[in-house]
Enzyme design. Structure first.
Site, PDB file in Angstrom:
ATOM      1  N   SER A 203     -75.500  55.837  54.181  1.00 61.74           N
ATOM      2  CA  SER A 203     -75.893  57.211  53.857  1.00 61.74           C
ATOM      3  C   SER A 203     -76.613  57.853  55.032  1.00 61.74           C
ATOM      4  O   SER A 203     -77.702  57.419  55.429  1.00 61.74           O
ATOM      5  CB  SER A 203     -76.809  57.229  52.638  1.00 61.74           C
ATOM      6  OG  SER A 203     -77.355  58.529  52.454  1.00 61.74           O
TER       7      SER A 203
ATOM      8  N   HIS B 258     -71.418  57.905  53.830  1.00 68.48           N
ATOM      9  CA  HIS B 258     -71.882  58.580  52.615  1.00 68.48           C
ATOM     10  C   HIS B 258     -72.649  59.837  53.002  1.00 68.48           C
ATOM     11  O   HIS B 258     -73.592  59.788  53.794  1.00 68.48           O
ATOM     12  CB  HIS B 258     -72.780  57.645  51.816  1.00 68.48           C
ATOM     13  CG  HIS B 258     -73.054  58.110  50.419  1.00 68.48           C
ATOM     14  ND1 HIS B 258     -72.146  57.989  49.390  1.00 68.48           N
ATOM     15  CD2 HIS B 258     -74.141  58.704  49.878  1.00 68.48           C
ATOM     16  CE1 HIS B 258     -72.661  58.475  48.274  1.00 68.48           C
ATOM     17  NE2 HIS B 258     -73.873  58.925  48.548  1.00 68.48           N
TER      18      HIS B 258
ATOM     19  N   ASP C 107     -74.804  62.803  51.471  1.00 67.24           N
ATOM     20  CA  ASP C 107     -75.558  63.285  50.308  1.00 67.24           C
ATOM     21  C   ASP C 107     -75.862  64.765  50.470  1.00 67.24           C
ATOM     22  O   ASP C 107     -76.573  65.167  51.395  1.00 67.24           O
ATOM     23  CB  ASP C 107     -76.878  62.524  50.178  1.00 67.24           C
ATOM     24  CG  ASP C 107     -76.683  61.119  49.640  1.00 67.24           C
ATOM     25  OD1 ASP C 107     -76.065  60.975  48.567  1.00 67.24           O
ATOM     26  OD2 ASP C 107     -77.159  60.164  50.280  1.00 67.24           O
TER      27      ASP C 107
ATOM     28  N   MET D 239     -77.648  67.966  48.726  1.00 68.35           N
ATOM     29  CA  MET D 239     -78.622  68.343  47.692  1.00 68.35           C
ATOM     30  C   MET D 239     -78.956  69.821  47.814  1.00 68.35           C
ATOM     31  O   MET D 239     -79.111  70.344  48.917  1.00 68.35           O
ATOM     32  CB  MET D 239     -79.902  67.529  47.854  1.00 68.35           C
ATOM     33  CG  MET D 239     -79.707  66.032  47.914  1.00 68.35           C
ATOM     34  SD  MET D 239     -81.301  65.201  47.989  1.00 68.35           S
ATOM     35  CE  MET D 239     -80.858  63.748  48.915  1.00 68.35           C
TER      36      MET D 239
ATOM     37  N   HIS E 285     -71.169  63.053  48.251  1.00 67.98           N
ATOM     38  CA  HIS E 285     -71.890  62.971  46.984  1.00 67.98           C
ATOM     39  C   HIS E 285     -72.618  64.292  46.748  1.00 67.98           C
ATOM     40  O   HIS E 285     -73.618  64.590  47.400  1.00 67.98           O
ATOM     41  CB  HIS E 285     -72.880  61.797  47.062  1.00 67.98           C
ATOM     42  CG  HIS E 285     -73.717  61.614  45.842  1.00 67.98           C
ATOM     43  ND1 HIS E 285     -74.815  60.780  45.829  1.00 67.98           N
ATOM     44  CD2 HIS E 285     -73.626  62.134  44.588  1.00 67.98           C
ATOM     45  CE1 HIS E 285     -75.366  60.803  44.629  1.00 67.98           C
ATOM     46  NE2 HIS E 285     -74.662  61.625  43.859  1.00 67.98           N
TER      47      HIS E 285
ATOM     48  N   MET F 175     -74.963  66.440  44.877  1.00 68.12           N
ATOM     49  CA  MET F 175     -76.078  66.523  43.935  1.00 68.12           C
ATOM     50  C   MET F 175     -76.463  67.996  43.834  1.00 68.12           C
ATOM     51  O   MET F 175     -77.538  68.423  44.253  1.00 68.12           O
ATOM     52  CB  MET F 175     -77.244  65.657  44.417  1.00 68.12           C
ATOM     53  CG  MET F 175     -76.962  64.182  44.286  1.00 68.12           C
ATOM     54  SD  MET F 175     -78.275  63.143  44.963  1.00 68.12           S
ATOM     55  CE  MET F 175     -77.706  63.013  46.661  1.00 68.12           C
TER      56      MET F 175
ATOM     57  N   MET G 189     -76.132  55.753  39.658  1.00 71.03           N
ATOM     58  CA  MET G 189     -77.355  55.913  40.441  1.00 71.03           C
ATOM     59  C   MET G 189     -78.357  54.836  40.044  1.00 71.03           C
ATOM     60  O   MET G 189     -78.654  54.663  38.859  1.00 71.03           O
ATOM     61  CB  MET G 189     -77.969  57.300  40.223  1.00 71.03           C
ATOM     62  CG  MET G 189     -77.171  58.451  40.810  1.00 71.03           C
ATOM     63  SD  MET G 189     -77.001  58.383  42.617  1.00 71.03           S
ATOM     64  CE  MET G 189     -78.721  58.412  43.160  1.00 71.03           C
TER      65      MET G 189
ATOM     66  N   ASP H 130     -75.915  53.628  44.327  1.00 72.65           N
ATOM     67  CA  ASP H 130     -76.640  54.386  45.344  1.00 72.65           C
ATOM     68  C   ASP H 130     -78.117  54.367  44.999  1.00 72.65           C
ATOM     69  O   ASP H 130     -78.519  54.889  43.956  1.00 72.65           O
ATOM     70  CB  ASP H 130     -76.104  55.823  45.383  1.00 72.65           C
ATOM     71  CG  ASP H 130     -76.742  56.671  46.467  1.00 72.65           C
ATOM     72  OD1 ASP H 130     -77.635  56.180  47.176  1.00 72.65           O
ATOM     73  OD2 ASP H 130     -76.337  57.848  46.604  1.00 72.65           O
TER      74      ASP H 130
END
Length: 225
Positions: free
Chosen positions: A8, A33, A35, A37, A66, A68, A144, A182
């Protein structure tokens, strides 16, 4: 089913991000990965399309994206355009039908001309039963193992029970759906995680803090990836 390490970049040093991405590839990684957000679905804000687009120019790794973010369906094409190879969204964040979001992802092509891989994720507090109806329609289910939104948290032990139950369910149903975890992955708990049934392992600080190349090699040797 192949075990895959997905480092990540949330935990990377952005001053030398390109060098660290090269190091994980040299170490044998196939995935990265990403992330994303938005400060709404989770409290933190990370990075988005410009960062992914820049990194894509220098890397051919699989971008395990991913989201979020609230209402992820809005941005499927944009993230594909910026380099996503797979998009995972949160069941809890879908404003409409999760089935429609999955269909949208699987009807979208990546920059490589391939169909995006679709993933669905659940938070630690969401019952496993809520995601099972989608197990046959997605390529991956992300469980998660910490509360989403912050790096560096400790793995919540009870979440591995979900992983075990999910793997049992998938096996019983004859599904080859990947299970990704994760949060809180370390060299000390990685084997317990794999033994629980996860085969795609997201690791942030444990890869990017210290010797990135050696950390990557250590993890891949441990998981047999």
């Amino acid at each position: 089913m192949k075990n895959i390490l997905s480092p990540s970049i949330l935990a990377a040093d952005f001053n030398v991000l390109g060098e660290q991405i090269k190091a994980v590839k040299e170490g044998g990684c196939e995935y990265l990965h990403v992330d994303v957000m938005d400060g709404m679905f989770v409290p933190s804000i990370s990075f988005g399309m410009p960062v992914m687009e820049s990194v894509r120019k220098q890397s051919d790794l699989f971008f395990d994206t991913h989201l979020m973010i609230e209402d992820p369906d809005r941005y499927v094409e944009e993230f594909a355009r910026c380099g996503a190879d797979g998009i995972t969204f949160h069941l809890e964040a879908a404003r409409g039908s999760a089935a429609d979001v999955i269909k949208h992802i699987k009807n979208t092509k990546s920059l490589k001309g391939e169909t995006l891989r679709a993933g669905i994720s659940i938070k630690p507090g969401t019952p496993l039963e809520e995601v099972l109806p989608f197990a046959a329609d997605v390529d991956m289910i992300l469980v998660m193992t910490v509360e989403p939104g912050f790096g560096g948290q400790k793995l919540i032990p009870e979440t591995l029970d979900k992983v075990r139950q999910l793997r049992e369910y998938l096996t019983r149903e004859g599904l080859d759906t990947d299970i990704e975890i994760d949060g809180g992955v370390t060299k000390e708990n990685i084997m317990e995680i794999c033994n629980a049934g996860a085969n795609i392992i997201v690791a942030g600080s444990a890869v990017f803090k210290g010797d990135v190349l050696q950390n990557t090699r250590d993890f891949l040797q441990m998981i047999g990836g």
